[in-house]
Write a protein that holds these residues in place. Sequence first.
Motif, PDB file in Angstrom:
ATOM      1  N   UNK A 527       0.747  -1.323   0.107  1.00  0.00           N
ATOM      2  CA  UNK A 527      -0.065   0.071   0.089  1.00  0.00           C
ATOM      3  C   UNK A 527       0.969   1.054   0.004  1.00  0.00           C
ATOM      4  N   UNK A 528       0.510   1.995  -0.944  1.00  0.00           N
ATOM      5  CA  UNK A 528       1.302   3.155  -0.937  1.00  0.00           C
ATOM      6  C   UNK A 528       0.654   4.427  -0.391  1.00  0.00           C
ATOM      7  N   UNK A 529       0.969   4.638   0.961  1.00  0.00           N
ATOM      8  CA  UNK A 529       0.172   5.568   1.738  1.00  0.00           C
ATOM      9  C   UNK A 529       1.348   6.323   2.893  1.00  0.00           C
ATOM     10  N   UNK A 530       2.865   6.328   2.210  1.00  0.00           N
ATOM     11  CA  UNK A 530       3.756   7.027   2.789  1.00  0.00           C
ATOM     12  C   UNK A 530       3.383   8.417   2.835  1.00  0.00           C
ATOM     13  N   UNK A 531       3.511   8.973   3.957  1.00  0.00           N
ATOM     14  CA  UNK A 531       3.161  10.583   4.266  1.00  0.00           C
ATOM     15  C   UNK A 531       4.033  11.224   5.290  1.00  0.00           C
ATOM     16  N   UNK A 532       5.268  11.664   4.674  1.00  0.00           N
ATOM     17  CA  UNK A 532       6.406  12.121   5.755  1.00  0.00           C
ATOM     18  C   UNK A 532       6.710  13.671   5.556  1.00  0.00           C
ATOM     19  N   UNK A 533       7.080  14.429   6.685  1.00  0.00           N
ATOM     20  CA  UNK A 533       7.520  15.771   6.481  1.00  0.00           C
ATOM     21  C   UNK A 533       8.184  16.020   7.735  1.00  0.00           C
ATOM     22  N   UNK A 534       8.884  17.359   7.487  1.00  0.00           N
ATOM     23  CA  UNK A 534       9.516  18.045   8.489  1.00  0.00           C
ATOM     24  C   UNK A 534       9.407  19.313   8.344  1.00  0.00           C
ATOM     25  N   UNK A 535       9.555  20.151   9.746  1.00  0.00           N
ATOM     26  CA  UNK A 535       9.234  21.735   9.470  1.00  0.00           C
ATOM     27  C   UNK A 535      10.606  21.983   9.837  1.00  0.00           C
ATOM     28  N   UNK A 536      11.259  22.569   8.779  1.00  0.00           N
ATOM     29  CA  UNK A 536      12.950  22.924   9.093  1.00  0.00           C
ATOM     30  C   UNK A 536      12.874  24.555   9.804  1.00  0.00           C
ATOM     31  N   UNK A 537      11.796  25.318   9.718  1.00  0.00           N
ATOM     32  CA  UNK A 537      12.032  26.731  10.252  1.00  0.00           C
ATOM     33  C   UNK A 537      10.653  27.355  10.575  1.00  0.00           C
ATOM     34  N   UNK A 538      10.316  27.743  11.625  1.00  0.00           N
ATOM     35  CA  UNK A 538       9.007  28.580  11.935  1.00  0.00           C
ATOM     36  C   UNK A 538       9.461  29.629  12.910  1.00  0.00           C
ATOM     37  N   UNK A 539       9.552  30.720  12.399  1.00  0.00           N
ATOM     38  CA  UNK A 539       9.874  32.021  12.998  1.00  0.00           C
ATOM     39  C   UNK A 539       9.161  33.182  12.609  1.00  0.00           C
ATOM     40  N   UNK A 548       9.492  26.986   6.427  1.00  0.00           N
ATOM     41  CA  UNK A 548      10.248  26.188   5.341  1.00  0.00           C
ATOM     42  C   UNK A 548      10.426  24.684   6.029  1.00  0.00           C
ATOM     43  N   UNK A 549      10.300  23.909   5.040  1.00  0.00           N
ATOM     44  CA  UNK A 549      10.421  22.596   5.251  1.00  0.00           C
ATOM     45  C   UNK A 549      10.200  21.629   4.285  1.00  0.00           C
ATOM     46  N   UNK A 550       9.533  20.497   4.246  1.00  0.00           N
ATOM     47  CA  UNK A 550       9.352  19.504   3.252  1.00  0.00           C
ATOM     48  C   UNK A 550       8.147  18.593   3.609  1.00  0.00           C
ATOM     49  N   UNK A 551       7.426  18.006   2.586  1.00  0.00           N
ATOM     50  CA  UNK A 551       6.335  17.331   2.596  1.00  0.00           C
ATOM     51  C   UNK A 551       6.462  16.251   1.520  1.00  0.00           C
ATOM     52  N   UNK A 552       6.578  15.016   1.679  1.00  0.00           N
ATOM     53  CA  UNK A 552       6.552  14.013   0.634  1.00  0.00           C
ATOM     54  C   UNK A 552       5.295  13.038   1.098  1.00  0.00           C
ATOM     55  N   UNK A 597       6.936  11.961  -4.161  1.00  0.00           N
ATOM     56  CA  UNK A 597       7.660  13.092  -4.541  1.00  0.00           C
ATOM     57  C   UNK A 597       8.713  13.703  -3.707  1.00  0.00           C
ATOM     58  N   UNK A 598       9.457  12.676  -3.107  1.00  0.00           N
ATOM     59  CA  UNK A 598      10.510  13.206  -2.084  1.00  0.00           C
ATOM     60  C   UNK A 598      11.279  14.282  -2.746  1.00  0.00           C
ATOM     61  N   UNK A 599      11.818  14.078  -3.746  1.00  0.00           N
ATOM     62  CA  UNK A 599      12.676  14.964  -4.597  1.00  0.00           C
ATOM     63  C   UNK A 599      12.266  16.473  -4.866  1.00  0.00           C
ATOM     64  N   UNK A 600      11.050  16.510  -4.951  1.00  0.00           N
ATOM     65  CA  UNK A 600      10.280  17.876  -5.094  1.00  0.00           C
ATOM     66  C   UNK A 600       9.242  17.951  -4.016  1.00  0.00           C
ATOM     67  N   UNK A 601       9.745  18.056  -2.677  1.00  0.00           N
ATOM     68  CA  UNK A 601       8.751  18.196  -1.831  1.00  0.00           C
ATOM     69  C   UNK A 601       9.061  19.494  -0.688  1.00  0.00           C
ATOM     70  N   UNK A 602       9.895  20.371  -1.295  1.00  0.00           N
ATOM     71  CA  UNK A 602      10.062  21.340  -0.369  1.00  0.00           C
ATOM     72  C   UNK A 602       9.281  22.516  -0.341  1.00  0.00           C
ATOM     73  N   UNK A 603       9.199  23.611   0.477  1.00  0.00           N
ATOM     74  CA  UNK A 603       8.422  24.607   0.553  1.00  0.00           C
ATOM     75  C   UNK A 603       9.129  25.660   1.514  1.00  0.00           C
ATOM     76  N   UNK A 604       9.189  26.918   0.956  1.00  0.00           N
ATOM     77  CA  UNK A 604       9.529  28.090   1.731  1.00  0.00           C
ATOM     78  C   UNK A 604       8.748  29.397   1.573  1.00  0.00           C
TER      79      UNK A 604
END
Length: 647
Positions: A527-539, A548-552, A597-604
Amino acid sequence: MKNKKQSRVKIVLPVLFTFGASLLFFQADAQADNSQATAANPQVVATSDVNTQNNNYQVLNVSTDQNTTPAQASTQSAVAAANNVNDGSVSLSDSAVQAAANKPVVETNPSYSTSQYNITAQPVNAANGGSGSTSLNTAGLTASQKAFLDSIHDGAISGWKQYGVLPSLTAAQAIIESGWGQSSLASQYHNLFGIKGSYNGHSVTLPTREVYGGRSVMINDAFRAYDNNSQSVQDHGYFLVANSRYHNLLWKTNYRDVTYLIRADGYATDPSYTATLNSVIERYGLTAWDNEAFDTNTGNIDDLSVRGNQLHIAGWHAANSYNSNMHHFIILLDGNGHELYRTEVSGVYRQDVQNIYSNADISGWGGFDISIPYSGNFAGKNIQVVSRYTYDGNGEINGGKDLYFSPVSLNANAGYLDNMSLDANTGSLNISGWHAADASLNKGYHYIIIYDASKKVELGRYLVESSTRNDVANVYSGIYNAANSGFSLKLKFNQALAGDQIQVISRYSDSQNGEGNYVDFRFAPKTFTANQAFLDNFKVTGKQVHISGWHAADQSVAKPYHFVILYDATTGREVKRQLVQTVVRPDVAKVNGNIYNAGQSGFNLTMDIPTALNGHKLQVISRYSDSKTGEGHYIDYWFKPINVTIK
């Protein structure tokens, strides 16, 4: 039939007819901290199972560099753009995807194949089980008791062949007299039978209870002492032969006769000794050892498997009913007892068999090792081997003995999925593995079928060219096509693959469309339900917050709009949402390369925030949506709430 060289990947897709069913999109909300979901209500789409499927097939030739590009909105994110990477992937058909989407979940625990199979066989009509103890009644015995029986088995059999002492008597006396080898006399001095006197000048004096004139008394007496149990068993037979009063029980085959005679001859003074011996013999089935000593007709099939294009049969047959004028035939029967093949074999010497069955008329030279052409006459069938000693030159019954072995299925079907993962950069589902099957003989078309195991709908099938797998051949050399069992496929990741249990099926078929006669191996679904993320910065700076962070997420497929939502966890209300351009994150792809979409998952981004939120807990939500508004069908990741101070 050999597989033809293919410069293109051939796709055979089922023609699906769908009536009055709406397309079901996949949706899931994921929360990092299990907190409350967003205020926006998720859309519920009704489904109906009214589609039908027939067995008509379209055959399409699709070159390996062809890609299907989905329609994209003007504000398409980088993750959707990644779907256009030219990596040689093939795509699923829209009709198959729609059929899967319209069906409700009907299977929550899909079945899959295993790689277990048997290539050895035991005799089914042998005079003994080969080891001597396999026919005993050992139910309820401890491991040490079973080990004790094993330790005296060979000596008991030899006692019959050398002295004519019935093995069941030897075993029963050893059990009773030694308490399964645990008495002090047995455990310290290896005297299993309570024989008095000395052995090679060695003895030990111990107290013992005897019955005289009907009265039980305790006396001290000398007992023989041995170096090991084998000496004790051998000396037991010699003791009965050396004392002429026991000659009347030698070479008798009825255990009740010998248990009566040994008591009557004065071996024991206990009047219930005969009844006790009979009880032990019957309880543990010790007459199995008698049968073994009387007539040897046993063996084993060590290997019955397909090696390359040959059927390999190896084993041995030891028997007393044999002389040097006889022929040795190996006969193969199918599951219904019909003869498939017979051949006369030459003896292959087996020292291991000779060591165990040295008293059989043929044992060491009863080994056999042959290879015959593997054909459709054998493929997929239960094969029973019969070993026959006979005077007849054509292998018909004439003296000697037959030994039937338990059937072995030439239906070995093994496989392994080396890889079923997403390429974060291209969005392709990379599939590779191997599938070896005895029944693949004469099935020249190798298909990889992508199956929605949750909905029981086939999504597509792809004709592949089997590749060389020497590693598989080394381990599974007994399966027909092990050396040429590999496969690989790149599949464009599709909405239908997100959320459901997707199963890879490898199929060998004799039909160009993958139907007809075939053998399948079903790999465990994923089952393809992977859902991972990390918040690099909240200021928070002034009245702005920098995020800023990422979400795949696997289920971000076909959801080109990436929103970052600011949520007031204190009041339970959304503050604002902002459409962002997803940016490249090679660091995420390196660690989470199996997420879509791990390689294209960033946001800022930067957001203005009102001073009224001072002291509140704010929560960041990353959302992929198929709607420009961020509603519709979406996949969320909720980060943990953060206390903010606005100056």
